[in-house]
Structure formats: C-alpha cells, structure tokens
Write a protein that holds these residues in place. Sequence first.
Motif, mmCIF file in Angstrom:
data_model
loop_
_atom_site.group_PDB
_atom_site.id
_atom_site.type_symbol
_atom_site.label_atom_id
_atom_site.label_comp_id
_atom_site.label_asym_id
_atom_site.label_seq_id
_atom_site.Cartn_x
_atom_site.Cartn_y
_atom_site.Cartn_z
ATOM 1 N N SER A 125 0.709 -1.107 0.061
ATOM 2 C CA SER A 125 -0.106 -0.024 0.022
ATOM 3 C C SER A 125 0.869 1.046 -0.037
ATOM 4 O O SER A 125 1.942 1.179 0.616
ATOM 5 N N ALA A 126 0.491 2.308 -0.622
ATOM 6 C CA ALA A 126 1.165 3.636 -0.766
ATOM 7 C C ALA A 126 1.297 4.118 0.760
ATOM 8 O O ALA A 126 2.245 4.718 1.008
ATOM 9 N N ARG A 127 0.226 3.701 1.622
ATOM 10 C CA ARG A 127 0.371 4.277 2.908
ATOM 11 C C ARG A 127 1.746 3.935 3.763
ATOM 12 O O ARG A 127 2.007 4.618 4.716
ATOM 13 N N GLU A 128 2.202 2.888 3.204
ATOM 14 C CA GLU A 128 3.564 2.206 3.953
ATOM 15 C C GLU A 128 4.307 3.451 3.760
ATOM 16 O O GLU A 128 5.526 3.511 4.495
ATOM 17 N N THR A 129 4.527 4.407 2.795
ATOM 18 C CA THR A 129 5.510 5.205 2.434
ATOM 19 C C THR A 129 5.539 6.430 3.613
ATOM 20 O O THR A 129 6.326 7.196 3.752
#
Lengths: 378, 378, 378, 378
Positions: A125-129
């Motif tokens: 997930s992009a949220r990991e960034t």
Amino acid sequence: MSTFGTVFRVTTYGESHCKSVGCIVDGVPPGLKLTEDDIQPQLTRRRPGQSKLSTPRNEKDRVEIQSGTENGVTLGSPIAMMVKNEDHRPNDYSETDLYPRPSHADWTYIQKYGTKSSSGGGRSSARETIGRVAAGAIAEKILFKSNKVEIVAFVSSIGAISMNRNPLDEDFIQTLKTITREEVDAAGPVRCPDPKVRELMVKEIEHYRDSKDSIGGIVTCVIRNCPIGIGEPCFDKLEAKLAHAMLSLPATKGFEFGSGFLGTQIPGSKHNDAFYYDEETSRLRTRTNNSGGIQGGISNGEDIYFSVAFKSAATISQEQETATYDGKDGVLAARGRHDPSVTPRAVPIVEAMAALVLVDQFLLQKARESVSALVSDD
Amino acid sequence: MSTFGTVFRVTTYGESHCKSVGCIVDGVPPGLKLTEDDIQPQLTRRRPGQSKLSTPRNEKDRVEIQSGTENGVTLGSPIAMMVKNEDHRPNDYSETDLYPRPSHADWTYIQKYGTKSSSGGGRSSARETIGRVAAGAIAEKILFKSNKVEIVAFVSSIGAISMNRNPLDEDFIQTLKTITREEVDAAGPVRCPDPKVRELMVKEIEHYRDSKDSIGGIVTCVIRNCPIGIGEPCFDKLEAKLAHAMLSLPATKGFEFGSGFLGTQIPGSKHNDAFYYDEETSRLRTRTNNSGGIQGGISNGEDIYFSVAFKSAATISQEQETATYDGKDGVLAARGRHDPSVTPRAVPIVEAMAALVLVDQFLLQKARESVSALVSDD
Amino acid sequence: MSTFGTVFRVTTYGESHCKSVGCIVDGVPPGLKLTEDDIQPQLTRRRPGQSKLSTPRNEKDRVEIQSGTENGVTLGSPIAMMVKNEDHRPNDYSETDLYPRPSHADWTYIQKYGTKSSSGGGRSSARETIGRVAAGAIAEKILFKSNKVEIVAFVSSIGAISMNRNPLDEDFIQTLKTITREEVDAAGPVRCPDPKVRELMVKEIEHYRDSKDSIGGIVTCVIRNCPIGIGEPCFDKLEAKLAHAMLSLPATKGFEFGSGFLGTQIPGSKHNDAFYYDEETSRLRTRTNNSGGIQGGISNGEDIYFSVAFKSAATISQEQETATYDGKDGVLAARGRHDPSVTPRAVPIVEAMAALVLVDQFLLQKARESVSALVSDD
Amino acid sequence: MSTFGTVFRVTTYGESHCKSVGCIVDGVPPGLKLTEDDIQPQLTRRRPGQSKLSTPRNEKDRVEIQSGTENGVTLGSPIAMMVKNEDHRPNDYSETDLYPRPSHADWTYIQKYGTKSSSGGGRSSARETIGRVAAGAIAEKILFKSNKVEIVAFVSSIGAISMNRNPLDEDFIQTLKTITREEVDAAGPVRCPDPKVRELMVKEIEHYRDSKDSIGGIVTCVIRNCPIGIGEPCFDKLEAKLAHAMLSLPATKGFEFGSGFLGTQIPGSKHNDAFYYDEETSRLRTRTNNSGGIQGGISNGEDIYFSVAFKSAATISQEQETATYDGKDGVLAARGRHDPSVTPRAVPIVEAMAALVLVDQFLLQKARESVSALVSDD
C-alpha cells in the motif's frame, strides 16, 4: 525486510487498515533541533491533492513524535513517529475479495504469506511510505544543516510527454542547478517545472481520466551540495543504494542516473567528463556531468541527478477481463473515481529516500575520515 | 561495503595489483556437490575475448576453493575462493600518475580514501568482479538444483543499435522464454542473439574502434522458473535488490525491469497483466508480463526480466583535453589498444549478481514458509 | 544500536519521559494467532510488585498492537506494539540535575551524546525493556507452537544466599527439568522456587531494605525442548548470542551457561558429557549436561540453561559521598522508597531475550535445512 | 554466521583440513601503515607452546596479506589475509570416525549440517581463530595509534588455583593498571603474572597431565585508555558486544565484567562507584571501579576489565565410556599427547576479540560525534 540503512536505520510498520503507520529512526545524531514541524510539511506534500508546502490547520496524516527528543532537541536515542489510520474499510474495495486486482500485489501477497489482508496488498500500500517520508525529513535536516544539501524532485515526464533529460542539453543541466521545491509546488499538482511541457502533461492526464484509464511517468531528482567522497564500494556504491531505495517504492519500473540509458549511446569521447581546475572551489571539477555526480560509486561534488520510472496506476475504473482467485473468468472494474496519474505524489517520497541513502553513507564516511586522520602518518 | 546478502552472504576482496582477488561465501547450504569445475566456466566467460563455455587447459584466472568443501561436497561452512593476480604493473598506466582519468574513479578514490592505489581506481577495477562471479556460480547451482532456475543474460543494445525490448512485442517475449547461454555464446563476442541486430552491432563497434572511441550498451537478463513468493517487502523488494546488485557493477548507468521506462507510456488498461487460470500449472497466471515477473516486490512465477545500462568505456586512445591532479590543463590519451565495447563481458557478471539476489531471498522465504507451516492453525 | 536479530528483528524505542515505549517486530511468520492477550501477561509480570500471571483489569503498561495482524492473525508484516508512558516527571529525581548518580548511566550518556535527558540515563532506563518483553512474547509463542519450547527463569541467588547451581548436583538438574512459571510466581515476589533458600533470601532483602541499601542477585533460566541444531558458528554461536542478549540488559554483570565458571574447576574426565543411545527419543543423548545443551555453539537437544548476574541496584536512599557534574564534592541520597532487590523483576525480561535469540536462530536453521534438502544428493 | 562487526567487519573462513584459513577485514581506515610484521606476533603467540612476542624465522602459521595495502599502507579497501594449512590428516583422529567425541562439536555439527567433515567439528576447530587473531591485530594497531589503547589478557585461574579477582582488592586493581604483554609472556607458558599463584598453577597442570586428564581456567583481560563514550545502547552495549565476542570463542563457558558474579553479593552502598573530580585529567572519575569501566553500556574512561571462563579440554587420553554414532556403547581414548590446559593459548585470542569489538564501536561513535558537531546548535 522493513529496515533500511546501516548506521542511520529506518524501520517502518503499518498497512492500510491497521491502527497506525510509522517508523523508528535509529542513529539520529544528538543535539539536532527537531519537532513535528520539521516532519509534517513533506507528509502533507505526500497526501493526495496536495501541492503546497504550507500546512493547513486541520489536516489529516498528523505525525506525532513518540520518543528520542526532549525540549525539541534530539537525544541520540531512537525517534519513533506515528500517524494514525482512519480505520474504516471503504466499500469500493469489496469486489477485491473475489478478484486479485491485475498488476496489484493482491495475488503475490497471498502466495508469499498464505494470508490475505483486507487491503489486499498489505505492505504494498502507498500508505506504507508515510514512515519513509517522516524519516526522510529528519535525514534532510541533518544533511542541510551539515552541508547545505538540497534535494529537489520533480515530474519530468507523463506518458509520452517529456522534458528533455539529455545531460548534454544546457537547459536540463541549468534546471538541475536551480530548481527549488517552491517552484515545483508552484507548478500545480502535476509538479513539472517546465510550463510548456506541463501544459501538455495536464492534457495528457485529462485524456486518460476521461477514458477511465491511467498513465505513468518519470520523476527526476537532483541532489546539490552533496559532500565529496560519499558512497561505499563495492556493493554499496552510491548509485547502487539510490537504485535500491528507489526501486523499493511502490509502482517503480526503473532507475537511471547521470546520462542513464541514453548514455549507452553517447561515445566515450563525448561521455567522458573532462576535468578542469575551478578557482572558486579550489579543486578539480568536471566540464560536463554525464557521470551524474558519481564516479566509481563515490560522489565527486557535482550535482547528483537521477530519474525513476513509475508505471501507470493499476487501479482503473474501466472494465478489465481477468480471473477470480479461484480461477473463473470475469470482468473487474474499480468503483469510484481514481487518480489517472499518481506520479506527482511520488515527488516527496523520492526526496525522502534519497535523503535516507545519503545520510547513512555520510555517517559512514565521517567515521572513516575521523579515524583515518588519527591513524595516518601523513 | 564489500559484503552482499543477508543469509547467503558474499564478501569480496582484491584490486588489480595485489596478490589475489576472491571472496568468502557464507551461508551455502551443506550437502551440495561443488568443485572448481562448477565455478570456472563463468569466470572464463568473464575474461576478455572469451565467448565459449568450454574451458581451455592453460587459461588464466584459475579459481581455487580454499575451504568449505570436502570430497567435493559443501560442509555448510564458509567457502573461500581465490584467483591469483599477475602482479606486474603495465607501463601503459604510467601517465595516470599525473592525470586522473576522466570518468574513471581515480579522483574520487583519492578524495574518499586520501590515498592512491597504483591502479588508480582501487576497487572500481573490473577485476573486483571475479569474486562476484565465483560466488554467483554457487548461487546458480543451488537455484538450479532446487528449482530448475535458469538465468540467461545477453546484449540487447550497442550504442543506438538495439533489439526490440517492448514487452508487448511477441518476439521479445519469445526470446526471453527460450534463450540459452549456449545460444548467447554461439553469437560470438558481441553476445547478441538476434542475427540481424548483431551484424549491425559488430559494424557499430568497428566504427568506434576505428575512431579510437568507445560505445556503451545494454544487457538484458531473464530468470526463468523463479519460485513464486520471493522478495522481502518493503525495503527489500525483489526489484530493489536486483537494482542494488546491478548498479553496484562498474560502469552501470541504469536498471529497468518488466516494461521499464517504456512502461511509463503504456496506459493502465494495456499495462495491467490480466489473470487467467492455467490448466498446466493449475494456478493463476498473467496473459501479459509487463510486470516482469514481480508484483508488489514479490515474484509471481512469470519470467523475471530486466535490463542494465552500461556506459561507454572511459578508457579511449584518442586525445582528451583534461587536467592533472594538481590542476594544470593537459591532454591525455590512453596508450595501447582498448576494447571499444566492454558491454558483452558484463553478461556473466549480470547473471552472477542476479543469482546472488535470488538465492538470498529464496533462503529467507524458505525460513518463513517452514516456520509458518509449524505455527499456523490452518 | 536498537535492533536485535537477523531475520526475526526487534527494534525498540522509548525512554522514561517520552510519550510511549514500544517496538517493531519484523519477520514474524504469517498465520500465527496473536492478540494483546498473548503479550500482556509477560508485561504484567515485568511490572514492579507483580508476581502473578493473572492480568488485573485496570492495570498499567497496557500494550496495543498497531499493525501486522488482522482478525487476530499475523499477516507476515511488521508488528508494531506500543505502551503509553505516564509522562510526569517525579520530583524525587530533581537532585539528579546536579549530581550524576553513582553507577548509573547519567554521566556516560552525557559524555556520549553531549546532551542530557531529564531521566538521566536515557535508554538505560528499565522502561526500555518493555519493547523487549513484548517482542519476546511473540517469539515464545512461535517457539512453543512449533516445538513446545518452554523457557522458565527464576531467581537462584540474592546476595550471598544461593541455590546450588552445580551441574553435577542432581537436585539442580531436576529443578531445571521440571520448573514452571506458575511455580516461580507462586514463590512470591522473590521468585525463587526453593522454599528454604527463598526464606533466607527474603530475610536478606529485608536486611538491606532496613539499612537503606540494596543487593544484587542471579537469575537462572532453562530452555526445554529446543530443537537440535540451532546456533550459527562461528561468531553467532548460540551461547554467544545468548550472552549478547543477556548482557544487553540493564544492571547485568555476567553470563554463564552449563557448568559456567565452576566448570573451569571440573576436570575433563568429569566435565565431558558421555553419549548414550536413548531408546525413547531414538537418538544419542548425554548422561550429564555440563555442556548446558550447547556444543560447538549448536544446541544438542539437552536442556539449555544459563545464569545472569545482576548487580545491586544503584539507587539507594542512604547518603553517598560523590561529586556534582561540575566537579564539586557533595552528598547524594535518593529520596523516596527504593526496591532493595530488583533481580526478581528481571525474570520475564531474561525469558524474553532468550526467546528472541532462539527464534531468530531457529528461522535461520529452517532456511538452511529446507534448501539443503533440495540441493543435496543424499 | 562468519561475519562480526557493523562498520569494521571481519569475515573468517577455514577449518582444520582445508587449504588455508583466513579472513577479510572490511572497513579498515586508509592511510595506516600495515605489513605482515604487525600481524604475525599475535599469531605466533597463539600457536601451541609459544609464549614470546619474538618471531622465530622458520615458524609455521605465516600470514600473507592478499589485498588492501600498497607500499605497506592501507588503501581503505578490504584486507584479505591467509595462513596455509598443512593439509595431512593426523592418524590420531581415526577413531573419531566411529565416535562422536564427548563434549566436542562432532555430533552437533552432523545434526546441524547433515554432513561430517574429517576434522569432526568443522568450524569449531581452534584453527578457526587464526582469522580472528589476524584481524584483531589490525584493530589493535588502529586503537593504539588513535588512542594509545592497551589490551592485555592473562591467565587468572587454572582449575581451583586462582588469583584474587575481587574488584575491591587493591592488588588486583593495581595489576590491571600496570600489567603488560611482556610480563605475561615472561611468566612462561602458563601466562599468569602472579609468581606464587603461577607456581601452584604449574603444579595443578602437571597433576592433570600425569593423570591423563585436563583442567579449565579463566582468562582476565584489561583495556586501558579506551576513549569515553564507546558502546551502542540498547542492544549493542559495550559489555554485550564483549560478551558476544568472548562466548563466540571455542570452549568458553562464561563472561563477567567489572565486579562480575561476585558483584551480586556486594551491597549497593559499596558497589556504587562514587565520583570525584580528577585534576590531572580535568574530569570526573570514579574512586572505585566495580563498574569495570562501563556504565549504562558506555565506556566511562576507567579501565575496562572482564574475565572469560574456559572449560577443561574435551580431548583427554584416558578412557571414557561413551557411545558410537550409531548408538553402540564403547570406550574412547584420544591417542597421542594432549595439552592438559589450553587456557593460556586463549590469551591472544581474547585480546583480538576485545580489539575487534572496540574498534567497531569506536568508528560508530566517531560517526555520531562528527555529525553531531555539524548539526548541533550548541
């Protein structure tokens, strides 16, 4: 795994639907002034639809420092940072219970881990960034305070619409020398500093939006004032760590630095960067910079620049013929509205990863230099 | 630094003018049949002017296993390997005492280490790659015996002469499915499997040779039969480790996998790899392979393929205007004859690094799988 | 630094006066049932004055899992855990602004980091161990589910009052074979399972409490059912990693395993553990266990046992002649009441660190075994 | 595994019956004068029957530097070192084909690796320590040149014959302050500096030799002039890394530093090291040194001292009742003559490991200090 770096180490955690996402940053030198105000701007730039450095009052993705500072100064102990998730699971994802989304990580995560998170791709997930960007902000502050290092990324291509990235082109080199984050953000959501190209990019994006499709792009990044001598041959050459860092980002397809892939076509007589003595800095410099500021894996004091390729977003709202998890043919279309071009959002993430690579190798080089000075007879 | 890998770890040593070069490979599973005959062929392919897998009798660069095997079987202990250097220093290098060679590592090594080795660039020498290739040969044998993994690299472009690398092109995909090392070597020293393109490449190289110049190129590599589920999100995604490995090679300028930089121009609707149920393997597969065998950082069982850009060789025999170490203008021309295109020699080195990445991540995944099976309630 | 482990990696954060303490645990296999209820009991045992496994309702030090599980099952992604600090700074510490507390870490932290946290010793606080205990609870669950591994620590000495720890003593060996956590906790706050010794220990502690002094002790730990073959020679022998883990705990002064320091006095003819064939397990076992379950750095299937020395607590309420930070003579007495013997609280922390060492090496060995089976010809 | 250290990394290879043993040392600062003459003396001290620092001409175990130096100065690149094995297999070992030697690593190595090297215990051989000693000699030179660090180990006990190691004993503390390697070697093969104790030790050893038995002992080591601030909390506290290093040595059973296990019996009021202002060094020092030079995991500038327990040698020539690999009862007696006390030979190995720990943590601290100075506002 989820740790990056040797002496400046970031460990991240979190996926889309858990309580929070964040990171622990170990190895931050003590005595650095640091508060949430140093971290928040890049997190805000990372959010969808944001392009300004300013920090709106009641925004989302507020970072909270948990440890490692006191009275706004770093202690030398690990700095934990956390951003809360809004935990509800959007209905739009419901069909993904049946279908592995094409070119998403849904299927490979199940194959690898034998379990399926509700968000499908888990840590992809992009949220990991978020943890990376928070850690990168600390790295950047260290690099700026110690060396006036400036790291600026921008969108250099969207689909077939591209700025000239030829290292023998004067305009491109000039852009690298002068571009600022303010200029990038002033360019609007597409984050391309060239007004003519930008206009075409906007049209390109609109075209794919209207056809319920998506399109990829390239982010180019320049690092100015990098100290000379950074990079750890042979396996941890500066370009190798940068490539590692960039290809660890979601949706990336490639990395090149200096002359890059085009450089394979420039003969040695033109590609070689001739030396000259520079009066101003009292040292050798190079007339051209096809090397992209790195020679033999080590920074040479010229601008470091590189580009990262991002694929077209996999989530599109037009129908795609594909198969269900259990192998039945079917047609999948993502519900809701989807951003046809996510490349511009990668800009602060690329900057963060560049900073994380640099600060780690800067610390390693300072260790070597300090001790070498003590043991050398010269 | 000089160690690569987490559980299958290679540590290399050596530069051009020391006694020997080599490596220690730690983490090799016990019980594997292994002798010098498993290592030598790739070392021989790596040498200048070699293109055959056959091993001539009195060749140079003979590897000697120092430890870690007994009666031709691995013990599980570290395997040290050594190749002696011929230690004389060629006269042709003498002018490099005055001049940092343009686009070599001479100047950055002095800046970083404060000391100059007689070979100029120290560990940036191509000779450093011997340890990698030796270690890679062990990794390859493990991967082949355990999974029939095949790794084949070839030259896909020289200068502007290029094979079609478009992932939507059937011929290219077919080449990836079938190409063998035997075919690559049978293609002669240029190591390009496409006869028409190869012919043009030879002319291109002759042109640069005649003009005392050099030209770069691209090596493309395919990995077949990679087990599904390899790759360690989030920082050690499979493509991130491959990029790290490839950009740690001398003279590289870029890395791309799957659709690569071109993929930024392919809209999502075409770029997405639709799933279908494959009767033969009794699992989901993808109709296209723009993902290059990796989704979300994890192998999906399709062919993994990637390309690596190599710049034009920095050593050319035509005169170059440059400066001496102490800042005086001057003209430098490399003496002797120089290979106008070193890209083909990179072929076995790219294969070696790919194998090192894979075997390390394969071991990590086997650890996870084994223990997950023991603790899971399903 | 703040990360421990190679493939099962714990990274901790936090000091006494920051917002929270906690950890990220990376490398937890997917598919394991896991909730806060698996973590809390050991955290509760770690708190001052606790000796029961039961979990009181409104207790302090409540752990919250932030990520890495869904529906009570691990996903394979990093598990972040957090325990909030009560952030007020006790008045009792105020004089430590003038005085570095003798045999605390106040002075060395300032020397190392150039900055002083309000808690004095920063990360040397016992509160830092919360992250370890939380992570250890996960490790224990994996070890138990996969191998029925049991890890039980207890207090074997307080000051000069000591249980017999001679490995040639049948009673001691029997205790190791049978002792449970329930028995340890049933022994009351002193956590010594031998009733006679315990009674003397209580008196010893009362003596030091009455004289406003403190006294040290020894924690002994046994690991039962450890799989054979765990441990990574040569530098990461099982005993080496256990020693590392234990000496990383606050207030430790020594580590010994098997016969330990006493073993230096036992001649080889008695110290050697003779082999015999055991019908029940159908394998070789040893008649004695002076080796403490580890030979050549590798577990041999016998009980692993070791002891850890903890010094007398440095904080005492009697007056001590010492000096201020700026070098003036003075007298320091800690205000408030202080625990004269903190050794018993170390019991769950020792267990946690043992579990962290074992699970990491277990994963490494499973990787080796799995791949060795695939590549071996036997 | 076979690598030790974070930024100063040693990787060793080799077992008894392979071609050579040795190591690669990565992270050695450039500019250090270094030849085989810096390495050989400690290797010679390590050999059986050696006790002098002098280097006999035609000795065995000659080290050869393979890489990383030029003209006797380090380049900053990895230093590979090699010592050839005399490869014949002694007949005396032949019965070990039938019997796993009690308290050797023969059986556990087979269990772990599924394969048996002709030397039985593979990497558990004492010969493996050659690479450590060679690497340690480089570490020592760096520490001495940069900080005048002195590391001296000696035998403090053989069996029940022991020097007083009480940290409150003035004589012991005085010995730590002044002991030199020359004095240790002048003490003859037993390497105990106290003449009275030494005499008893010699008799003890003769006793065990005459009864075809063996006896263990303790090596104590002091580090003088260690820079203040070394050690990396929380997991890599200085004592934790020392414990790790020491317990990774063959035949070790325990580690203690400062007051050690005895310290658990000294009440806080006596154990606490009171501060005073020292005019000579213009800084706080401690009146006693029960802390052993380390507080909170960080060096405080006082002498660091620790002790390591070595078990009685497992190889004895008297008959032992034991079992064969396939489970039959039998009697094993080692042929030939065997050293009844191998503890004295551990002296240079303990010194080497101490140096390796220190130099790695010294480099890490210099990185922190250098960068902290650049980013701090104070």
